[in-house]
Design an enzyme around this catalytic site. Structure first.
Site, PDB file in Angstrom:
ATOM      1  N   ARG A 119      -1.581   6.816   9.569  1.00 28.50           N
ATOM      2  CA  ARG A 119      -1.636   6.231   8.219  1.00 28.50           C
ATOM      3  C   ARG A 119      -1.690   7.314   7.145  1.00 28.50           C
ATOM      4  NH1 ARG A 119      -3.801   0.920   8.173  1.00 28.50           N
ATOM      5  NH2 ARG A 119      -3.061  -0.178  10.007  1.00 28.50           N
ATOM      6  N   CYS A 129     -16.205  -8.601   6.063  1.00 24.42           N
ATOM      7  CA  CYS A 129     -16.158  -8.878   7.506  1.00 24.42           C
ATOM      8  C   CYS A 129     -16.502  -7.594   8.247  1.00 24.42           C
ATOM      9  CB  CYS A 129     -14.779  -9.429   7.900  1.00 24.42           C
ATOM     10  SG  CYS A 129     -13.554  -8.152   8.238  1.00 24.42           S
ATOM     11  N   ARG A 133       0.872  -1.201   0.000  1.00 20.87           N
ATOM     12  CA  ARG A 133       0.000   0.000   0.000  1.00 20.87           C
ATOM     13  C   ARG A 133       0.897   1.236   0.000  1.00 20.87           C
ATOM     14  NH1 ARG A 133      -3.904  -0.009   4.965  1.00 20.87           N
ATOM     15  NH2 ARG A 133      -4.901  -1.707   3.825  1.00 20.87           N
ATOM     16  N   LYS A 187      -5.889   7.363  11.979  1.00 22.21           N
ATOM     17  CA  LYS A 187      -6.251   7.839  10.633  1.00 22.21           C
ATOM     18  C   LYS A 187      -6.732   9.290  10.655  1.00 22.21           C
ATOM     19  CE  LYS A 187      -7.563   3.295   8.939  1.00 22.21           C
ATOM     20  NZ  LYS A 187      -8.666   2.470   8.417  1.00 22.21           N
ATOM     21  N   CYS A 203     -13.897  -1.880   6.181  1.00 25.38           N
ATOM     22  CA  CYS A 203     -12.960  -1.178   5.295  1.00 25.38           C
ATOM     23  C   CYS A 203     -13.642  -0.334   4.214  1.00 25.38           C
ATOM     24  CB  CYS A 203     -11.997  -2.169   4.660  1.00 25.38           C
ATOM     25  SG  CYS A 203     -10.980  -3.020   5.884  1.00 25.38           S
ATOM     26  N   CYS A 250      -7.654 -10.959   1.165  1.00 25.10           N
ATOM     27  CA  CYS A 250      -7.724 -10.510   2.550  1.00 25.10           C
ATOM     28  C   CYS A 250      -7.832 -11.700   3.502  1.00 25.10           C
ATOM     29  CB  CYS A 250      -8.925  -9.591   2.756  1.00 25.10           C
ATOM     30  SG  CYS A 250      -9.037  -9.079   4.477  1.00 25.10           S
ATOM     31  N   CYS A 274     -15.153  -3.513  -0.164  1.00 24.80           N
ATOM     32  CA  CYS A 274     -13.750  -3.738   0.229  1.00 24.80           C
ATOM     33  C   CYS A 274     -13.178  -4.867  -0.618  1.00 24.80           C
ATOM     34  CB  CYS A 274     -13.673  -4.084   1.707  1.00 24.80           C
ATOM     35  SG  CYS A 274     -14.257  -5.749   2.056  1.00 24.80           S
ATOM     36  N   LYS A 309      -3.653   1.542  14.830  1.00 24.41           N
ATOM     37  CA  LYS A 309      -3.619   2.476  13.698  1.00 24.41           C
ATOM     38  C   LYS A 309      -4.262   3.814  14.053  1.00 24.41           C
ATOM     39  CE  LYS A 309      -6.055  -0.576  11.282  1.00 24.41           C
ATOM     40  NZ  LYS A 309      -6.964  -1.283  10.371  1.00 24.41           N
TER      41      LYS A 309
END
Ligand code: SRM
Ligand code: SF4
Length: 571
Positions: free
Chosen positions: A142, A475, A73, A212, A479, A436, A430, A210
């Site tokens: 991020r 899931c 990424r 953001k 995302c 994934c 996603c 994380k």
């Protein structure tokens, strides 16, 4: 005394500032994998180890190792690349990855299917395009997403510039990245043991989880401001950004069956001037560094810190660290999430075409060669490209005389200039299977077909041009921000989803569970009559998410901690 910290804390601590044994692991040719602890550290370098899940069973039967490969990424604050950079990125897709580029829900690129022996080469090629992947994943700040398209106006440019300043300021300082990927000097090994590196902002444990950041320019909420740890809403007066309303504590991820976890829309903390904005980010992030939960990673995001400590206590701490008080938030109005597809003219009279890219996947298939189309456009050397937080692509800075040319290239590759419905234009899925590792159900490979089936009803109801936001994830991690969709599908098992309804079109209110464990067919049976009813009974200008709340189909989720409350499931 037992160490109660989450295992990742120990991995970070002993990693010598993110080195671990990654470099050594890359040289082992007997396996396509790297060591377990290194997979956690690799994320901070912008890469995940994955395996091709479609062939897992077959390989296990043959006693073969999983088909390991790596996802990369990029860090791309502001989301802009030049034509020249595009061509280099496209080459990497061709030669090192699986032939596709993936535009993400946070306005950057992902590559999939990079085998271990190609990983370093791909990293070097990304750097040769003057881009990098540092801190694109991992327990750090991020990639920073800013309202689509800095080229639209001086205000948009000012906001995009801030996204780059924030990204630079919060970037980890370890030289591990240069050492491992770019053959830089070996700082971490100096003298055989001493580590000269340091992380003034992060320390050796980095963040608990994380972090953001997003920025938006009202009325567009195209970066979904309320879904992120920290946000900046530009307040514009007389064509200039006079400051930002600061939002904190948004997030989507949750775990099925664990009500202590929930999606949460961010709170507005206060207002800061443009000059204060970087300091505010530093203090919010470092307070989360110090206050965040380091024992339970499922409760380690800023949203839970704010839930547990309270917004007032959090603001007090930020202001004490800043040495000044934030002002009261200024009035603002956000009207929509998603992107406006099509041509838009910038303040400097240049044109910008927002192209709908279904679920962000740029590839060539027979009759629809999107990757080749964009390559051909890049080869003209005329335009820039801007990635949006909705997996779409802006072909930017097009001179008026070249508009037709761009359209002709797209059409000649079978790429439609407008999606088949406003619902499709507002759909987002996603990645999920096959790459994934956390996917419980399909997403990117399923949503397009599901939207086609919904479109039959949309068409019958006369709603082809009425935007309804539909999002799917494989899931509950969220995302594609499914809990902020008017219709959200969240994977439970292969072919089985939870169906959520009732988020606000402007991105300010979360949805509510409407049906548990339904197949796509069952979901369609539930949705079709609701869409027809919406077409007949809606108030003027009323959006689908607001309608289902007003009609009593679901109750409104006014706050994240109410997400699991007042659920009335469909019969
Ligand atoms: Fe995500 C993990 C893909 C945006 C919440 N996300 C993952 C991983 C890396 C799976 C993993 O940990 O093994 C996925 C890789 C799939 C693959 O094969 O590529 C993945 N996330 C994505 C992307 C590519 C989805 C997409 O289709 O575009 C997005 C990349 C964004 C980027 O460029 O940085 C992506 N992820 C998001 C968002 C949306 C956003 O930020 O606007 C969220 C919800 C917001 C949030 O963070 O709360 C999100 N991803 C998660 C979570 C849950 C975090 C949590 O707090 O619980 C995980 C799992 C985790 O971190 O443990 C996760
Ligand atoms: Fe994977 Fe789940 Fe994120 Fe989809 S929502 S990419 S399935 S982690």
């Amino acid at each position: 005394m037992a160490d109660k910290r989450a295992p990742n804390e120990r991995i970070k601590e002993s990693s010598r500032y993110l080195r671990g044994t990654i470099e050594d692991g890359l040289s082992h040719t007997e396996t396509g994998a790297i060591a377990d602890d290194d997979t956690q550290l690799l994320k901070f370098h912008g890469s995940y180890m994955q395996d091709h899940r479609d062939v897992r069973g077959e390989r296990a039967k043959k006693k073969l190792e999983k088909a390991f490969s790596f996802m990369i990424r990029l860090r791309l604050p502001g989301g802009v690349v030049s034509s020249e950079q595009w061509l280099k990125l496209d080459d990497i897709a061709e030669h090192q990855a699986n032939g596709t580029l993936r535009l993400t829900t946070r306005a950057t690129f992902q590559y999939h299917g990079i085998i271990k022996s190609n990983l370093k080469r791909a990293m070097q090629a990304i750097n040769a395009a003057c881009l990098d992947t540092i801190a694109a994943c991992g327990d750090v700040n991020r990639n920073i997403v800013s309202s689509a398209n800095p080229f639209l106006s001086p205000v948009h440019q000012q906001v995009a510039d801030l996204s780059r300043d924030l990204s630079d300021h919060l970037l980890p300082k370890t030289s591990a990245y240069h050492e491992i990927w770019l053959d830089g000097e070996k700082v971490g090994e100096a003298g055989g043991k001493a580590v000269k590196d340091s992380e003034p902002l992060y320390g050796e444990h980095y963040l608990p989880r994380k972090f953001k950041i997003v920025l938006v320019v009202p009325p567009d909420n195209d970066a979904d401001i309320f879904a992120h740890d920290l946000g900046y809403i530009a307040i514009v007066e007389k064509g200039k950004v006079i400051g930002y309303n600061v939002t904190v504590g948004g997030g989507m991820g949750m775990t099925h069956g664990d009500e202590d976890t929930f999606p949460r829309t961010a709170d507005v903390l206060g207002f800061c001037t443009p000059k204060q904005a970087v300091a505010v980010a530093e203090k919010v992030m470092t307070t989360q560094r110090d206050w965040g939960n380091r024992e339970n990673r499922k409760r380690a995001r800023l949203k839970y810190t704010i839930e547990d400590r309270g917004l007032d206590a959090f603001r007090k701490e930020i202001e004490s660290r800043l040495g000044f008080k934030l002002s009261a938030p200024k009035p603002f109005q956000l009207t929509h999430t998603g992107d406006a597809i099509g041509w838009r003219q910038g303040a400097d009279k240049k044109w910008h075409f927002t192209l709908f890219v279904e679920n962000g996947r740029i590839k060539d298939i027979e009759g629809w060669t999107l990757r080749s189309a964009i390559r051909e456009i890049a080869e003209l050397g005329l335009v820039d490209f801007v990635l949006t937080g909705n997996q779409n692509l802006v072909i930017a800075n097009v001179p008026a005389k070249s508009k037709r040319k761009i359209e002709t290239i797209l059409k000649s590759h079978g790429v439609a200039l407008t999606p088949s419905s406003a619902m499709r234009a507002h759909s987002m899925a996603c990645v999920a299977l096959p790459t994934c590792g956390l996917a419980l159900a399909e997403s990117e490979r399923s949503l397009p077909g599901l939207v086609t089936r919904l479109e039959e009803t949309v068409e019958k109801a006369g709603l082809r041009d009425d935007a309804i936001v539909v999002r799917m994830t494989g899931c509950p991690n969220g995302c594609a921000r499914p809990y902020l969709a008017e219709i959200g599908f969240v994977g439970r098992n292969p072919g089985i989803y939870n169906l959520y309804l009732g988020a606000a079109f402007d991105g300010s209110r979360l949805s509510k569970l409407y049906a548990r464990d339904v197949s796509e067919d069952q979901a369609l049976d539930l949705l079709k009559p609701l869409i027809i009813r919406y077409a007949k009974e809606r108030d003027k200008g009323e959006h689908f998410g607001d309608f289902v709340v007003r009609a009593g189909v679901v109750t409104a989720t006014e706050h994240g901690n109410q997400f699991h409350k007042d659920i009335v499931l469909a019969d």
